[in-house]
Enzyme design. Structure first.
Site, PDB file in Angstrom:
ATOM      1  N   GLU A  35      32.375   1.999   4.995  1.00  0.00           N
ATOM      2  CA  GLU A  35      33.115   0.929   5.796  1.00  0.00           C
ATOM      3  C   GLU A  35      33.984   1.621   6.869  1.00  0.00           C
ATOM      4  N   THR A  42      33.655  -9.733   7.349  1.00  0.00           N
ATOM      5  CA  THR A  42      34.003 -10.960   7.990  1.00  0.00           C
ATOM      6  C   THR A  42      34.605 -11.876   7.063  1.00  0.00           C
ATOM      7  N   ILE A 187      32.242 -23.612  12.702  1.00  0.00           N
ATOM      8  CA  ILE A 187      33.257 -23.096  13.043  1.00  0.00           C
ATOM      9  C   ILE A 187      33.929 -24.064  13.916  1.00  0.00           C
ATOM     10  N   GLU A 190      35.043 -26.872  11.354  1.00  0.00           N
ATOM     11  CA  GLU A 190      36.015 -26.635  10.470  1.00  0.00           C
ATOM     12  C   GLU A 190      37.586 -26.459  11.182  1.00  0.00           C
ATOM     13  N   ARG A 277      27.144 -16.576  16.235  1.00  0.00           N
ATOM     14  CA  ARG A 277      27.409 -15.084  16.013  1.00  0.00           C
ATOM     15  C   ARG A 277      26.084 -14.105  16.199  1.00  0.00           C
ATOM     16  N   ASP A 322      24.256 -11.059   7.546  1.00  0.00           N
ATOM     17  CA  ASP A 322      24.153 -11.744   8.506  1.00  0.00           C
ATOM     18  C   ASP A 322      23.153 -10.882   9.472  1.00  0.00           C
ATOM     19  N   HIS A 458      30.532 -39.605 -16.813  1.00  0.00           N
ATOM     20  CA  HIS A 458      30.929 -40.801 -16.239  1.00  0.00           C
ATOM     21  C   HIS A 458      32.354 -41.008 -16.523  1.00  0.00           C
TER      22      HIS A 458
HETATM   23  C1  LIG Z   1      35.464 -18.361  10.708  1.00  0.00           C
HETATM   24  C2  LIG Z   1      34.253 -18.239   9.682  1.00  0.00           C
HETATM   25  C3  LIG Z   1      34.120 -18.825   8.357  1.00  0.00           C
HETATM   26  C4  LIG Z   1      33.334 -18.848   7.530  1.00  0.00           C
HETATM   27  N1  LIG Z   1      33.190 -19.465   6.483  1.00  0.00           N
HETATM   28  C5  LIG Z   1      32.357 -19.391   5.388  1.00  0.00           C
HETATM   29  C6  LIG Z   1      32.073 -19.935   4.344  1.00  0.00           C
HETATM   30  O1  LIG Z   1      33.011 -20.812   4.081  1.00  0.00           O
HETATM   31  N2  LIG Z   1      30.996 -19.825   3.459  1.00  0.00           N
HETATM   32  C7  LIG Z   1      30.171 -19.063   3.693  1.00  0.00           C
HETATM   33  O2  LIG Z   1      29.132 -18.740   2.881  1.00  0.00           O
HETATM   34  N3  LIG Z   1      30.220 -18.187   4.757  1.00  0.00           N
HETATM   35  C8  LIG Z   1      31.117 -18.286   5.624  1.00  0.00           C
HETATM   36  N4  LIG Z   1      31.014 -17.620   6.837  1.00  0.00           N
HETATM   37  C9  LIG Z   1      29.940 -16.588   7.169  1.00  0.00           C
HETATM   38  C10 LIG Z   1      30.361 -15.137   6.282  1.00  0.00           C
HETATM   39  O3  LIG Z   1      31.732 -14.732   6.634  1.00  0.00           O
HETATM   40  C11 LIG Z   1      29.209 -14.280   6.668  1.00  0.00           C
HETATM   41  O4  LIG Z   1      27.907 -14.840   6.245  1.00  0.00           O
HETATM   42  C12 LIG Z   1      29.507 -13.079   5.777  1.00  0.00           C
HETATM   43  O5  LIG Z   1      30.602 -12.346   6.009  1.00  0.00           O
HETATM   44  C13 LIG Z   1      28.237 -12.246   5.948  1.00  0.00           C
HETATM   45  O6  LIG Z   1      28.350 -10.963   5.108  1.00  0.00           O
HETATM   46  P1  LIG Z   1      27.738  -9.451   5.594  1.00  0.00           P
HETATM   47  O7  LIG Z   1      28.069  -8.670   4.562  1.00  0.00           O
HETATM   48  O8  LIG Z   1      26.376  -9.743   6.058  1.00  0.00           O
HETATM   49  O9  LIG Z   1      28.750  -9.218   6.793  1.00  0.00           O
HETATM   50  P2  LIG Z   1      30.094  -8.786   7.226  1.00  0.00           P
HETATM   51  O10 LIG Z   1      31.083  -9.764   6.327  1.00  0.00           O
HETATM   52  O11 LIG Z   1      30.317  -9.090   8.697  1.00  0.00           O
HETATM   53  O12 LIG Z   1      30.595  -7.250   7.007  1.00  0.00           O
HETATM   54  C14 LIG Z   1      30.023  -6.351   7.464  1.00  0.00           C
HETATM   55  C15 LIG Z   1      30.882  -4.909   7.373  1.00  0.00           C
HETATM   56  O13 LIG Z   1      30.166  -3.839   7.879  1.00  0.00           O
HETATM   57  C16 LIG Z   1      31.078  -2.963   8.392  1.00  0.00           C
HETATM   58  N5  LIG Z   1      30.252  -2.202   9.526  1.00  0.00           N
HETATM   59  C17 LIG Z   1      29.448  -2.578  10.363  1.00  0.00           C
HETATM   60  N6  LIG Z   1      28.595  -1.488  10.939  1.00  0.00           N
HETATM   61  C18 LIG Z   1      29.254  -0.450  10.145  1.00  0.00           C
HETATM   62  C19 LIG Z   1      28.742   0.897  10.400  1.00  0.00           C
HETATM   63  N7  LIG Z   1      27.958   1.321  10.977  1.00  0.00           N
HETATM   64  N8  LIG Z   1      29.560   1.662   9.476  1.00  0.00           N
HETATM   65  C20 LIG Z   1      30.432   1.448   8.472  1.00  0.00           C
HETATM   66  N9  LIG Z   1      30.673  -0.075   8.304  1.00  0.00           N
HETATM   67  C21 LIG Z   1      30.133  -1.019   9.444  1.00  0.00           C
HETATM   68  C22 LIG Z   1      31.839  -3.932   9.312  1.00  0.00           C
HETATM   69  O14 LIG Z   1      32.959  -3.377   9.604  1.00  0.00           O
HETATM   70  C23 LIG Z   1      32.104  -5.093   8.151  1.00  0.00           C
HETATM   71  O15 LIG Z   1      33.373  -4.784   7.233  1.00  0.00           O
HETATM   72  C24 LIG Z   1      32.006 -17.802   7.824  1.00  0.00           C
HETATM   73  C25 LIG Z   1      32.306 -16.994   9.115  1.00  0.00           C
HETATM   74  C26 LIG Z   1      33.318 -17.115   9.666  1.00  0.00           C
HETATM   75  C27 LIG Z   1      33.466 -16.440  11.209  1.00  0.00           C
HETATM   76  N1  LIG Z   2      31.304 -23.039   5.997  1.00  0.00           N
HETATM   77  C1  LIG Z   2      30.493 -22.311   6.143  1.00  0.00           C
HETATM   78  O1  LIG Z   2      29.849 -21.887   5.501  1.00  0.00           O
HETATM   79  C2  LIG Z   2      30.820 -21.608   7.475  1.00  0.00           C
HETATM   80  C3  LIG Z   2      31.932 -21.883   8.284  1.00  0.00           C
HETATM   81  C4  LIG Z   2      32.215 -20.935   9.638  1.00  0.00           C
HETATM   82  C5  LIG Z   2      30.942 -20.270   9.949  1.00  0.00           C
HETATM   83  N2  LIG Z   2      29.758 -20.058   9.228  1.00  0.00           N
HETATM   84  C6  LIG Z   2      28.816 -19.459   9.687  1.00  0.00           C
HETATM   85  O2  LIG Z   2      29.187 -18.847  10.842  1.00  0.00           O
HETATM   86  C7  LIG Z   2      28.138 -18.739  11.883  1.00  0.00           C
HETATM   87  C8  LIG Z   2      28.782 -19.065  13.128  1.00  0.00           C
HETATM   88  O3  LIG Z   2      29.227 -20.339  13.285  1.00  0.00           O
HETATM   89  P1  LIG Z   2      29.355 -21.121  14.766  1.00  0.00           P
HETATM   90  O4  LIG Z   2      29.918 -22.446  14.471  1.00  0.00           O
HETATM   91  O5  LIG Z   2      30.081 -20.131  15.818  1.00  0.00           O
HETATM   92  O6  LIG Z   2      27.957 -21.267  15.049  1.00  0.00           O
HETATM   93  P2  LIG Z   2      26.804 -22.571  14.947  1.00  0.00           P
HETATM   94  O7  LIG Z   2      25.519 -21.732  15.329  1.00  0.00           O
HETATM   95  O8  LIG Z   2      26.934 -23.120  13.649  1.00  0.00           O
HETATM   96  O9  LIG Z   2      27.253 -23.607  16.053  1.00  0.00           O
HETATM   97  C9  LIG Z   2      27.299 -23.071  17.462  1.00  0.00           C
HETATM   98  C10 LIG Z   2      27.117 -24.396  18.501  1.00  0.00           C
HETATM   99  O10 LIG Z   2      27.613 -24.045  19.735  1.00  0.00           O
HETATM  100  C11 LIG Z   2      26.709 -24.397  20.592  1.00  0.00           C
HETATM  101  N3  LIG Z   2      26.743 -23.717  21.899  1.00  0.00           N
HETATM  102  C12 LIG Z   2      26.470 -22.268  22.115  1.00  0.00           C
HETATM  103  N4  LIG Z   2      26.802 -22.063  23.335  1.00  0.00           N
HETATM  104  C13 LIG Z   2      27.281 -23.071  23.972  1.00  0.00           C
HETATM  105  C14 LIG Z   2      27.873 -22.946  25.263  1.00  0.00           C
HETATM  106  N5  LIG Z   2      28.047 -22.127  26.121  1.00  0.00           N
HETATM  107  N6  LIG Z   2      28.753 -24.445  25.434  1.00  0.00           N
HETATM  108  C15 LIG Z   2      28.535 -25.351  24.605  1.00  0.00           C
HETATM  109  N7  LIG Z   2      27.997 -25.091  23.174  1.00  0.00           N
HETATM  110  C16 LIG Z   2      27.261 -23.969  23.035  1.00  0.00           C
HETATM  111  C17 LIG Z   2      25.504 -24.490  20.110  1.00  0.00           C
HETATM  112  O11 LIG Z   2      24.444 -25.384  20.449  1.00  0.00           O
HETATM  113  C18 LIG Z   2      25.735 -24.720  18.404  1.00  0.00           C
HETATM  114  O12 LIG Z   2      25.988 -26.062  18.288  1.00  0.00           O
HETATM  115  C19 LIG Z   2      27.260 -19.855  11.465  1.00  0.00           C
HETATM  116  O13 LIG Z   2      26.079 -19.300  11.446  1.00  0.00           O
HETATM  117  C20 LIG Z   2      27.572 -20.261  10.030  1.00  0.00           C
HETATM  118  O14 LIG Z   2      26.715 -19.888   9.074  1.00  0.00           O
HETATM  119  C21 LIG Z   2      29.695 -20.766   7.968  1.00  0.00           C
END
Ligand SMILES: Cc1cc2nc3c(=O)[nH]c(=O)nc-3n(C[C@H](O)[C@H](O)[C@H](O)COP(=O)(O)OP(=O)(O)OC[C@H]3O[C@@H](n4cnc5c(N)ncnc54)[C@H](O)[C@@H]3O)c2cc1C
Ligand SMILES: NC(=O)c1ccc[n+]([C@@H]2O[C@H](COP(=O)([O-])OP(=O)(O)OC[C@H]3O[C@@H](n4cnc5c(N)ncnc54)[C@H](O)[C@@H]3O)[C@@H](O)[C@H]2O)c1
Length: 474
Positions: A35, A42, A187, A190, A277, A322, A458
């Protein structure tokens, strides 16, 4: 004695890497995880965890401010007060706790945590670069879990204070009077829930013609009625934010998606950029194995989570999370990790994306699993079957009535011939929990006819789904 330092080296300790590491140890693999930044990635530090803490606190503020709703149950409360920084602390403290728990769980299982930047250095070789220098390790298998970072469209300038992504929003450093949110995906939705509950005025800007384009159309319509229309939210659809300049005020140039003409310039206090993203797949050393990322930067994988080169699996190289661009969800990442480990251990397994649920933790919540009605119909045309739907509403459910939370519906989508459940979409309180039952049913490719025989407690909200299955019986 193995000729490798490890059976498995994982690059990236997000939920994908963590899920894989835990399962690898269970299967007897000597494992290391690399890491470069924050343990937990994330989800733990900038995603699921802090955002859900903010939603939980702001949701309560919304609830206690709803005098009409409380009065209908005979309750009166005085004005609600909250402290922004204490709400932010609630989120930050939770991040620290979960980050600590996750790190300790790896240590307890004797997973070696290597701090630094991980990079493939040839076949079954990984280099870790840190302040202490470079060190190369060998591993029978290498798994890439580098995750993703916010996508910021061209023309949008961030300063982290007045124009920012979710990376800053989760810290809740300010509550601007008027905030523009670009994007109406997860995002955007929420955070509009958080900001409006805490008294901010929101303008939501969406490039596509409809808000929440990722959801089933009917659910998105109902979500618009419950989550947007009654709140202090102004919306633009079919409009791009083409230029955003930080400052006081923040200026946002709006451009019509079709005519490409500038239609307005907004002046607001802050702007959250929630436009999707992108994979963090740069500088991973993939070129040393001649592996190419796809046009959007994702690592190509098959359903066993093997990395592909020219469509064929690269031996001993795996990727999850991701960075694979399949479903950007925490549980999808860890689920993929488990599948990869099973295959590493010689037990052939494929990931089933159809049965992975998703939820937006708004008030009320939205959840789904499987296909939307439009996707199901498209599949039906290709495979020559007809699609049917059945809907039920929270307002007919005793528990929802008792809670005074009657806004919501469940929609089930199924094959007309066999009854196979293809998709379920729910909006309403506790939708994120209710969807699991449907996800389990889809993973078994169950038919609505069988599901309608399951007895539900129920009075519970689960009867909303029960009722939908019963209506759907073929
Ligand atoms: C605001 C927000 C809210 C979200 N809410 C939800 C939710 O409610 N439910 C849900 O299911 N998903 C949610 N997500 C999505 C979720 O966070 C991601 O799908 C998840 O974190 C992906 O996990 P990952 O392990 O693929 O990557 P990440 O969590 O992005 O982790 C990757 C890690 O790899 C490390 N890394 C990268 N390259 C290297 C390298 N070369 N060497 C060493 N380390 C490295 C990074 O530093 C990072 O710590 C949300 C995302 C956001 C932004
Ligand atoms: N509860 C959860 O599971 C949760 C919560 C937050 C994030 N996430 C994950 O994080 C990822 C990112 O979330 P997000 O909400 O950023 O992406 P998203 O792909 O869900 O939505 C992005 C939106 O932005 C619009 N858009 C893009 N460029 C634009 C512009 N220039 N002007 C206006 N609109 C524009 C797109 O049409 C789309 O509707 C998602 O893929 C989601 O899976 C999951």
């Amino acid at each position: 004695m193995s000729k490798f330092d490890y059976d498995l080296i994982i690059i990236g300790a997000g939920v994908g890497g963590h899920g894989a590491a835990i399962h690898a140890v269970k299967c007897g693999l000597k494992t290391a995880i690399i890491e470069a930044e924050d343990m937990g990635g994330t989800c733990v530090n900038r995603g699921c965890i802090p955002s859900k803490a903010l939603l939980a606190a702001s949701g309560r503020v919304r609830e206690f401010n709803d005098a009409h709703h409380l009065q209908s149950m005979g309750i009166q409360v005085g004005g609600v007060q909250f402290d922004r920084s204490a709400i932010a602390d609630h989120a930050n403290n939770l991040v620290s706790k979960i980050q600590g728990d996750l790190t300790n769980s790896l240590k307890r299982l004797k997973v070696d945590i290597l701090r630094g930047w991980g990079k493939i250095a040839g076949k079954q070789k990984v280099t870790v670069s840190s302040d202490q220098g470079d060190k190369t390790y060998t591993a029978k298998n290498v798994m890439l879990c580098p995750g993703s970072v916010p996508f910021v469209p061209r023309g949008i300038e961030l300063d982290g204070k007045t124009v920012f992504t979710s990376d800053n929003a989760v810290k809740l450093e300010s509550l601007p009077d008027w905030i523009a949110i670009i994007g109406s995906g997860y995002i955007g939705l929420e955070f509009s829930d958080v900001y409006t509950a805490l008294g901010c005025e929101v303008t939501m800007i969406e490039a596509l013609d409809n808000l929440m384009p990722g959801f089933d159309t009917e659910i998105a319509k109902m979500a618009k009625r419950s989550l947007i229309a009654p709140r202090d939210i102004e919306t633009y659809t079919g409009v791009f934010a083409t230029k955003v300049t930080p400052g006081a005020p923040v200026t946002i140039e709006l451009t019509d998606a079709k005519t490409k003409e500038v239609i307005d310039v907004l002046e607001v206090d802050a702007c959250l950029v929630a436009t999707g993203r992108i994979p963090a797949t740069k500088n991973l050393g993939l070129e040393s194995l001649a592996v190419e990322i796809d046009k959007r930067g994702f690592i190509p994988v098959n359903d066993k989570m093997q990395v592909l080169k020219d469509g064929k699996p690269v031996p001993h190289l795996w990727a999850v999370g991701d960075a694979t661009g399949k479903m950007m969800l925490a549980h999808a990442a860890s689920g993929q990790g488990v599948i990869a480990i099973e295959n590493i251990c010689g037990r052939s397994q494929e990931i089933d994306y159809r049965s992975i649920p998703a939820a937006a933790f708004t008030h009320p919540e939205i959840s789904y699993v499987g296909l939307t009605e439009a996707d199901a119909k498209e599949l039906g045309e290709k495979e020559s079957f007809k699609v049917a739907t059945a809907k039920t509403y929270y307002k007919g459910n005793s528990k929802a009535l008792a809670e005074g939370e009657t806004e919501g519906m469940a929609k089930v989508i199924y094959r007309k011939d066999t009854g196979e459940l293809l998709g379920v979409h729910i909006i309403g309180i506790h939708a994120s929990d209710l969807i699991q039952e449907a996800a389990n049913a889809i993973s078994q490719r169950e038919s609505v006819t069988n599901l309608a025989f399951n007895v539900h407690t129920h009075p519970t909200l689960s009867e909303v789904l029960d009722e939908a299955y019963k209506r759907a019986v073929v």
